[in-house]
Design a protein around this motif. Structure first.
Motif, PDB file in Angstrom:
ATOM      1  N   ILE A  40      -2.970  15.936   1.283  1.00  0.00           N
ATOM      2  CA  ILE A  40      -3.891  14.792   0.822  1.00  0.00           C
ATOM      3  C   ILE A  40      -2.955  13.897   0.333  1.00  0.00           C
ATOM      4  O   ILE A  40      -3.404  12.883   0.797  1.00  0.00           O
ATOM      5  CB  ILE A  40      -4.190  15.442  -0.646  1.00  0.00           C
ATOM      6  CG1 ILE A  40      -5.307  16.437  -0.404  1.00  0.00           C
ATOM      7  CG2 ILE A  40      -5.176  14.601  -1.159  1.00  0.00           C
ATOM      8  CD1 ILE A  40      -5.744  17.159  -1.452  1.00  0.00           C
ATOM      9  N   ILE A  41      -1.993  14.447  -0.047  1.00  0.00           N
ATOM     10  CA  ILE A  41      -1.065  12.620   0.054  1.00  0.00           C
ATOM     11  C   ILE A  41      -1.149  12.282   1.419  1.00  0.00           C
ATOM     12  O   ILE A  41      -0.400  10.668   1.067  1.00  0.00           O
ATOM     13  CB  ILE A  41       0.364  13.384  -1.046  1.00  0.00           C
ATOM     14  CG1 ILE A  41      -0.297  13.797  -2.076  1.00  0.00           C
ATOM     15  CG2 ILE A  41       1.231  12.072  -1.104  1.00  0.00           C
ATOM     16  CD1 ILE A  41       1.027  14.450  -2.798  1.00  0.00           C
ATOM     17  N   GLY A  42      -0.375  12.657   2.585  1.00  0.00           N
ATOM     18  CA  GLY A  42       0.198  12.304   3.765  1.00  0.00           C
ATOM     19  C   GLY A  42      -1.513  11.273   4.236  1.00  0.00           C
ATOM     20  O   GLY A  42      -1.326  10.480   4.735  1.00  0.00           O
ATOM     21  N   PHE A  43      -2.472  11.700   3.846  1.00  0.00           N
ATOM     22  CA  PHE A  43      -3.645  11.104   4.110  1.00  0.00           C
ATOM     23  C   PHE A  43      -3.587   9.977   3.469  1.00  0.00           C
ATOM     24  O   PHE A  43      -3.953   8.977   3.766  1.00  0.00           O
ATOM     25  CB  PHE A  43      -4.634  11.521   3.808  1.00  0.00           C
ATOM     26  CG  PHE A  43      -6.426  11.067   4.587  1.00  0.00           C
ATOM     27  CD1 PHE A  43      -6.643  11.348   5.640  1.00  0.00           C
ATOM     28  CD2 PHE A  43      -7.425  10.980   2.968  1.00  0.00           C
ATOM     29  CE1 PHE A  43      -7.321  10.859   5.971  1.00  0.00           C
ATOM     30  CE2 PHE A  43      -8.126  10.590   3.801  1.00  0.00           C
ATOM     31  CZ  PHE A  43      -8.863  10.400   4.967  1.00  0.00           C
ATOM     32  N   LEU A  44      -3.946  10.406   1.873  1.00  0.00           N
ATOM     33  CA  LEU A  44      -3.536   9.357   0.990  1.00  0.00           C
ATOM     34  C   LEU A  44      -3.261   7.801   1.334  1.00  0.00           C
ATOM     35  O   LEU A  44      -2.465   6.803   1.691  1.00  0.00           O
ATOM     36  CB  LEU A  44      -3.980   9.268   0.070  1.00  0.00           C
ATOM     37  CG  LEU A  44      -4.976   9.896  -0.846  1.00  0.00           C
ATOM     38  CD1 LEU A  44      -5.052   9.925  -2.276  1.00  0.00           C
ATOM     39  CD2 LEU A  44      -5.990   9.266  -1.089  1.00  0.00           C
ATOM     40  N   GLY A  45      -1.402   8.370   1.357  1.00  0.00           N
ATOM     41  CA  GLY A  45      -0.296   7.425   1.945  1.00  0.00           C
ATOM     42  C   GLY A  45      -0.682   6.373   3.124  1.00  0.00           C
ATOM     43  O   GLY A  45      -0.064   5.409   3.857  1.00  0.00           O
ATOM     44  N   SER A  46      -1.096   6.871   4.454  1.00  0.00           N
ATOM     45  CA  SER A  46      -1.598   6.933   5.477  1.00  0.00           C
ATOM     46  C   SER A  46      -2.851   5.365   5.009  1.00  0.00           C
ATOM     47  O   SER A  46      -2.698   4.276   6.424  1.00  0.00           O
ATOM     48  CB  SER A  46      -2.096   7.868   6.510  1.00  0.00           C
ATOM     49  OG  SER A  46      -0.883   8.267   6.775  1.00  0.00           O
ATOM     50  N   ILE A  47      -3.317   6.541   4.394  1.00  0.00           N
ATOM     51  CA  ILE A  47      -5.155   4.840   4.830  1.00  0.00           C
ATOM     52  C   ILE A  47      -4.533   3.757   3.755  1.00  0.00           C
ATOM     53  O   ILE A  47      -4.659   2.567   4.132  1.00  0.00           O
ATOM     54  CB  ILE A  47      -6.135   5.643   3.303  1.00  0.00           C
ATOM     55  CG1 ILE A  47      -6.399   6.779   4.876  1.00  0.00           C
ATOM     56  CG2 ILE A  47      -6.886   4.958   3.108  1.00  0.00           C
ATOM     57  CD1 ILE A  47      -7.740   6.661   5.346  1.00  0.00           C
ATOM     58  N   LEU A  48      -3.574   4.365   2.626  1.00  0.00           N
ATOM     59  CA  LEU A  48      -2.845   2.746   1.867  1.00  0.00           C
ATOM     60  C   LEU A  48      -2.397   1.596   3.387  1.00  0.00           C
ATOM     61  O   LEU A  48      -2.255   0.686   2.838  1.00  0.00           O
ATOM     62  CB  LEU A  48      -2.223   3.018   1.166  1.00  0.00           C
ATOM     63  CG  LEU A  48      -2.885   4.110  -0.373  1.00  0.00           C
ATOM     64  CD1 LEU A  48      -1.299   3.946  -1.173  1.00  0.00           C
ATOM     65  CD2 LEU A  48      -3.628   2.714  -0.876  1.00  0.00           C
ATOM     66  N   LEU A  49      -1.410   2.228   4.068  1.00  0.00           N
ATOM     67  CA  LEU A  49      -0.577   1.751   5.053  1.00  0.00           C
ATOM     68  C   LEU A  49      -1.666   1.096   6.354  1.00  0.00           C
ATOM     69  O   LEU A  49      -1.290  -0.059   6.625  1.00  0.00           O
ATOM     70  CB  LEU A  49       0.474   2.905   6.083  1.00  0.00           C
ATOM     71  CG  LEU A  49       0.809   2.077   6.824  1.00  0.00           C
ATOM     72  CD1 LEU A  49       1.942   0.818   6.275  1.00  0.00           C
ATOM     73  CD2 LEU A  49       1.789   2.954   7.372  1.00  0.00           C
ATOM     74  N   MET A  50      -2.568   2.055   6.199  1.00  0.00           N
ATOM     75  CA  MET A  50      -3.339   1.154   7.340  1.00  0.00           C
ATOM     76  C   MET A  50      -4.312  -0.457   6.939  1.00  0.00           C
ATOM     77  O   MET A  50      -4.633  -1.251   7.310  1.00  0.00           O
ATOM     78  CB  MET A  50      -4.797   2.446   8.079  1.00  0.00           C
ATOM     79  CG  MET A  50      -5.592   1.778   8.850  1.00  0.00           C
ATOM     80  SD  MET A  50      -5.950   3.124   9.237  1.00  0.00           S
ATOM     81  CE  MET A  50      -6.837   3.550   8.034  1.00  0.00           C
ATOM     82  N   LEU A  51      -4.482   0.222   5.311  1.00  0.00           N
ATOM     83  CA  LEU A  51      -5.642  -1.187   4.612  1.00  0.00           C
ATOM     84  C   LEU A  51      -4.621  -1.869   4.450  1.00  0.00           C
ATOM     85  O   LEU A  51      -4.806  -2.872   3.048  1.00  0.00           O
ATOM     86  CB  LEU A  51      -6.668  -0.447   3.886  1.00  0.00           C
ATOM     87  CG  LEU A  51      -7.241   0.544   4.762  1.00  0.00           C
ATOM     88  CD1 LEU A  51      -8.548   0.967   3.508  1.00  0.00           C
ATOM     89  CD2 LEU A  51      -7.628   0.110   5.628  1.00  0.00           C
ATOM     90  N   ALA A  52      -3.718  -1.528   3.708  1.00  0.00           N
ATOM     91  CA  ALA A  52      -2.170  -3.222   3.605  1.00  0.00           C
ATOM     92  C   ALA A  52      -2.244  -4.275   4.166  1.00  0.00           C
ATOM     93  O   ALA A  52      -2.598  -4.439   4.557  1.00  0.00           O
ATOM     94  CB  ALA A  52      -0.652  -2.680   3.392  1.00  0.00           C
ATOM     95  N   PRO A  53      -2.733  -5.416   3.205  1.00  0.00           N
ATOM     96  CA  PRO A  53      -2.486  -6.870   3.030  1.00  0.00           C
ATOM     97  C   PRO A  53      -1.354  -7.367   4.574  1.00  0.00           C
ATOM     98  O   PRO A  53      -2.432  -7.633   5.300  1.00  0.00           O
ATOM     99  CB  PRO A  53      -2.991  -7.561   2.559  1.00  0.00           C
ATOM    100  CG  PRO A  53      -3.521  -6.061   0.808  1.00  0.00           C
ATOM    101  CD  PRO A  53      -2.359  -4.801   1.723  1.00  0.00           C
ATOM    102  N   ILE A  54      -1.164  -6.881   4.263  1.00  0.00           N
ATOM    103  CA  ILE A  54       0.544  -7.267   4.443  1.00  0.00           C
ATOM    104  C   ILE A  54       0.532  -6.669   6.119  1.00  0.00           C
ATOM    105  O   ILE A  54       1.171  -7.425   7.035  1.00  0.00           O
ATOM    106  CB  ILE A  54       1.866  -7.131   3.634  1.00  0.00           C
ATOM    107  CG1 ILE A  54       3.189  -8.154   4.132  1.00  0.00           C
ATOM    108  CG2 ILE A  54       2.247  -5.594   3.915  1.00  0.00           C
ATOM    109  CD1 ILE A  54       3.274  -9.378   4.080  1.00  0.00           C
TER     110      ILE A  54
END
Length: 185
Positions: A41-55
């Motif tokens: 779950i944490i790995g999936f959430l971290g990956s989603i955050l990286l994928m959608l990070a504006p920078i």
């Protein structure tokens, strides 16, 4: 047009691989080893955050910079660092450094962390030596083919080239060097 498309799609591909690599790094963290569901779950959430990070989106989709390439190799280096495979970590951090000099800050941090946990000899033989050797060996073609361009890119990365009076990306540098071959193609 072809060069722009190839830069765009290679950045998207490497960025996607970076997202997967972050997932792998997170699920392999030592404090999450026994928590089978939570680590995914944490790995999936971290990956989603990286994928959608504006920078991240700005660097790869708008500016076509080599941030995703640096991130990808830095994450591989981090993965090997966490597994205490310092030689492979140094090699992949070298690839990260060669794509963008910002990852040199990771090298400094890893140097200090290995020094604190092991000893100075281990830092030099298993981490720093592979890092420097890989960086030098992979830089040899640019050092001999275009020494002025290479030195300009090291010391003035991202700034307009004073001797060409234009700003160059890595792909444009290749096109500049191979313009006759590309035109005949």
């Amino acid at each position: 047009e072809l060069v722009k498309a190839s830069i765009k799609w290679s950045a998207i591909t490497i960025d996607s691989l970076s997202v997967m690599m972050l997932y792998i790094v997170i699920i392999n963290l030592k404090f999450l080893k026994e928590k089978l569901v939570l680590k995914h779950i944490i790995g999936f959430l971290g990956s989603i955050l990286l994928m959608l990070a504006p920078i991240n989106l700005y660097y790869s989709d708008t500016l076509y910079l080599n941030g995703p390439l640096m991130t990808f190799f830095a994450l591989i280096g981090l993965n090997y660092f966490l597994k205490e495979k310092y030689t492979l970590s140094g090699i992949f951090l070298s690839l990260s450094f060669l794509s963008k000099q910002l990852s040199l800050f990771l090298v400094i941090q890893f140097f200090i962390l290995i020094w604190k946990s092991k000893d100075l000899k281990t830092v030099f033989t298993k981490f720093l030596y592979p890092f420097v050797l890989t960086s030098f060996l992979l830089s040899i073609p640019w050092i001999f083919i275009t020494p002025i361009l290479y030195i300009g890119r090291i010391f003035a990365a991202g700034h307009p080239q004073f001797y060409l009076n234009e700003e160059l990306s890595i792909a444009q540098s290749f096109c500049h060097l191979l313009k006759n071959e590309i035109q005949s193609f």
